[in-house]
Design an enzyme around this catalytic site. Structure first.
Site, PDB file in Angstrom:
ATOM      1  CG  HIS A  87      -7.931   6.724 -11.718  1.00 36.07           C
ATOM      2  ND1 HIS A  87      -8.697   6.655 -12.852  1.00 36.07           N
ATOM      3  CD2 HIS A  87      -7.102   7.768 -11.914  1.00 36.07           C
ATOM      4  CE1 HIS A  87      -8.347   7.611 -13.685  1.00 36.07           C
ATOM      5  NE2 HIS A  87      -7.371   8.314 -13.137  1.00 36.07           N
ATOM      6  CG  ASP A 223     -11.676   4.788 -13.355  1.00 38.06           C
ATOM      7  OD1 ASP A 223     -11.848   5.145 -12.179  1.00 38.06           O
ATOM      8  OD2 ASP A 223     -10.580   4.886 -13.946  1.00 38.06           O
ATOM      9  CB  SER A 655      -8.514  11.064 -14.705  1.00 41.45           C
ATOM     10  OG  SER A 655      -7.823  10.123 -15.458  1.00 41.45           O
TER      11      SER A 655
HETATM   12  N1  ASP Z   1      -5.394   8.262 -16.907  1.00 43.26           N
HETATM   13  C1  ASP Z   1      -5.164   9.683 -17.052  1.00 43.26           C
HETATM   14  C2  ASP Z   1      -5.513  10.456 -15.780  1.00 43.26           C
HETATM   15  O1  ASP Z   1      -5.452   9.871 -14.710  1.00 43.26           O
HETATM   16  C3  ASP Z   1      -5.879  10.191 -18.240  1.00 43.26           C
HETATM   17  C4  ASP Z   1      -5.016  10.089 -19.446  1.00 43.26           C
HETATM   18  O2  ASP Z   1      -3.791  10.123 -19.338  1.00 43.26           O
HETATM   19  O3  ASP Z   1      -5.574  10.009 -20.533  1.00 43.26           O
HETATM   20  O4  ASP Z   1      -5.715  11.669 -15.787  1.00 43.26           O
END
Ligand code: ASP
Length: 720
Positions: A87, A223, A655
């Site tokens: 992502h 991911d 992330s």
């Molecule tokens: N999904 C979050 C990010 O894209 C990570 C998190 O909020 O734990 O940084």
């Protein structure tokens, strides 16, 4: 009196216990002192503080980068190979994708260096040095000056310090405020701009589970995506050039394939964006009771309208997929935050700290008189802010939701360029061309009926919840003209506007004469956009005048807390600077009679595919590998591990961060948190908060068995 003292003593005894018990905290690498490293080692870490951060030797922090300023990435080979989340790399993957080369759906693997794809917009930053600059930033700040003046002085000092630190070098300096401006640190970075895409699995692996599994454990998402940093022949940063060569990093992570077990030490090193750990109970109550519920309600309406139409038409589903995702991400997280804080009694924990603070002041009222009013003044400001909070949030949540309003707002530049024709025809032409491009993008993904219905619903919420002073002028007038009938106002607006028709918009841009400008200015949506911009500016201004004062009080409060407990290592809120979090591989119980294990496997992916859901469909090749048990060496007890959880304190921005074992070897890539633990931005709880990582063995399995890109693994240092 006796009773009160006893009570205070009890609180003193109880609160430190709750503070020490957890794996909470995001630590600045340069401030890992004896106590901290002692705690880490006690929990299993086998390296030293100098192995984490040191200016003159290869350390863990040398192998970690800020990826594009919004994610984290880490080096996994001596030839500039870097890994981050799928992502995080999505924009790059998407930008190279077309119907013929659909890398998003099919994945992409460069089979040699020539096939690696450059990304002009992308950069990575290495942190080269951290310096404390508190005294220098606060030079000239006297007691009793206003926040405005303080800001002017500190900003000036910051600019001067940043400039002199980077003068004559290629480095970038960023100074950040810590503990609401009690301390300041300067971060010196080296930025590399030639970062090429090397590999990415198909979306059905890299984003397996999609929206359904977002923020959810158990998780089965691969991911990850792989890039390579290039440098000039002297290993220095250089813009993209075919002559550039793979960057040779000061350090990179060896990869451990020996796996994880419950209780194992884990550490995350990355760039967390934002947390609010020291808010007062009153402020947290306001967020949970007012601001998040209203934002959730608004987004629920938006999602309902979008979903209804997306379900009816494939064309609309494709157009609105990304928009829908953007809306749901926080919508889902916020609900987790509310539930989570309630479950761990976060508000009463805050009360305990505040009572303890008051008790501490009462013990020595003269010596501690500078803190005597701080809680009251904070509460006063929070209450003042609470009158404005909806108006402020609605500017961001509601006005931002009206696509046509934002689109019409873009024409302000055109009108301005037309009126400043003295600046030259060229400027107008340039602005018109840019707006034409914008219009093409807008209409490609726009559905009028969705926007109209969202407007109809949200303008009702706006007028129901906010007093008239917060109405933009055209809305005020419309309420009179249509006698409060907002349906008629909505129809009037959408029927009358030129901005709903691409033909009309394009012909306006082609004409670009006095008459065209008049049409723009007379358009009801354009006028509304102008009025909204004005109003939002005013609301933002009033809001900031309160939050600035509030920040000053928080500065004093945190100063007081730190004086109260001099032996406690307070960690500063996340602010985009590099941090270390550590904890352990740990199961958890999300609710009554439910217990979650710490890792998932490929078998779990196959189980999910039994559900007839788009989010759970996988490439045939993955099913084949599963059926043939063609796993290579990437198994544990005959299964391929996919994801795991640990108790590391992380947030957005983390992330792509490396998850390391006790020897500083890479065991996973951080990508999310569990829904029950999303409140960790405000209140961390060891029993509920987990970070989610993709197991590095799943990454290797996909690269090797699925993609046939095993040559990349030859470049890595694998530790059995
Ligand atoms: N999904 C979050 C990010 O894209 C990570 C998190 O909020 O734990 O940084």
């Amino acid at each position: 009196m006796m009773k009160k003292n006893l009570y205070i003593l009890l609180i003193f005894l109880i609160v430190p216990l709750t503070d020490l018990r957890s794996d909470e905290g995001m630590w600045l690498p340069s401030l890992i002192g004896e106590l901290r490293i002692g705690d880490m080692q006690e929990k299993g870490f086998r390296l030293s503080a100098e192995d984490i951060y040191h200016i003159n030797q290869a350390t863990i922090t040398d192998a970690v980068v800020s990826f594009g300023g919004f994610c984290t990435g880490e080096l996994i080979s001596g030839e500039g190979l870097l890994i981050t989340n799928h992502h995080c790399g999505l924009e790059s993957i998407q930008s190279h994708s077309s119907l013929d080369n659909n890398y998003l759906d099919n994945g992409f693997w460069a089979m040699n260096r020539e096939e690696e794809l450059p990304n002009p917009e992308l950069y990575v930053r290495f942190l080269r040095e951290i310096q404390e600059v508190t005294d220098e930033v606060l030079k000239g700040v006297e007691d009793g000056i206003s926040e405005d003046v303080r800001e002017q002085i500190t900003n000036k000092n910051i600019r001067r310090l940043q400039d002199s630190a980077t003068d004559g070098t290629q480095r970038k300096a960023v100074i950040k405020s810590f503990y609401y401006g009690n301390e300041y640190y300067m971060f010196l970075y080296e930025e590399y701009n030639d970062v090429r895409l090397v590999g990415a699995p198909p979306k059905s692996i890299g984003d397996f589970g999609g929206d359904t599994d977002n923020w959810i454990w158990p998780r089965h998402t691969g991911d990850f995506s792989i890039f390579r940093i290039y440098a000039d022949t002297a290993n220095n940063p250089a813009p993209y050039s075919p002559e550039n060569v793979p960057y040779q990093p000061g350090n990179f992570f060896p990869i451990s394939v020996s796996g994880v077990d419950t209780g194992d030490f884990t550490m995350v090193c990355g760039f967390p964006g934002n947390t609010d750990q020291y808010l007062l109970s009153t402020e947290l109550e306001m967020i949970l009771g007012k601001s998040l519920p209203s934002k959730i309600r608004i987004r629920t309406e938006r999602m309902e309208v979008m979903k209804k139409q997306m379900d009816k038409s494939d064309e609309i589903r494709i157009k609105y997929a990304a928009k829908y995702d953007r809306v749901t991400n926080s919508w889902k997280k916020w609900q987790g935050v509310i539930k989570g804080i309630d479950k761990v009694e976060g508000i009463s924990r805050k009360h305990d700290t505040e009572e303890k603070f008051t008790g501490w002041i009462d013990q020595d009222p003269d010596g501690r008189k500078q803190y005597a009013d701080v809680l009251d003044s904070l509460k006063y400001l929070i209450n003042l802010e609470s009158d404005l909070i909806l108006a402020y949030e609605y500017q961001r949540e509601i006005l931002a939701a009206f696509e046509i309003l934002n689109f019409a707002g873009e024409f302000m530049d055109v009108v301005e360029a037309f009126h400043s024709l003295e600046a030259g025809e060229y400027y107008l032409e340039y602005t018109v061309d840019e707006t034409r491009e914008l219009a093409n993008d807008f209409f490609k993904d726009y559905t009028l009926s969705i926007d109209r219905e969202i407007f109809r619903r949200l303008v009702r919420i706006y007028t129901e919840d906010l007093p008239e002073v917060y109405y933009p002028l055209p809305l005020k007038k419309a309420m009179q003209k249509f006698k409060g009938d907002l349906d008629r106002y909505t129809d009037y607006l959408f029927d009358k506007t030129l901005f709903s028709s691409s033909i009309q918009v394009m012909s306006l841009l082609d004409e670009m004469d006095k008459a065209a400008i008049k049409k723009i200015k007379n358009d009801p949506v354009y006028s509304l956009a102008l009025a909204c911009e004005d109003l939002s500016g005013q609301i933002r201004h009033s809001y900031r005048s309160i939050t600035d004062r509030k920040d000053a009080s928080y500065r004093l409060y945190i100063e007081g807390l730190r004086v109260m407990e001099p032996d406690r290592d307070f960690y500063a809120d996340a602010n985009g600077s590099m941090r270390i979090a550590y904890g352990e591989i740990l199961e958890y119980r999300p609710r009554d009679a439910v217990s979650f294990g710490y890792s998932t496997t490929l078998d779990g992916i196959i189980e999910k595919t039994y559900l007839p859901m788009e989010d759970y469909s996988i490439p045939e090749k993955l099913t084949d590998l599963f059926n043939q048990k063609d796993y290579g060496p990437y198994t544990v007890n005959g299964k391929v591990p996919v994801c795991f959880i640990a108790s590391n304190h992380t947030t957005g921005g983390n992330s792509g961060s490396p998850v390391l074992n006790a020897d500083g070897q890479l065991i996973g890539i951080n990508f999310d948190r569990n829904w029950e633990g999303t409140m960790s931005d405000y209140v961390y709880d060891l029993n509920q908060c987990r970070n989610i990582a993709v197991d590095i063995r799943y990454v290797l399995f996909i690269v090797d068995r699925f993609a046939g890109a095993g040559y990349l693994i030859d470049e890595m240092k694998i530790i059995q």
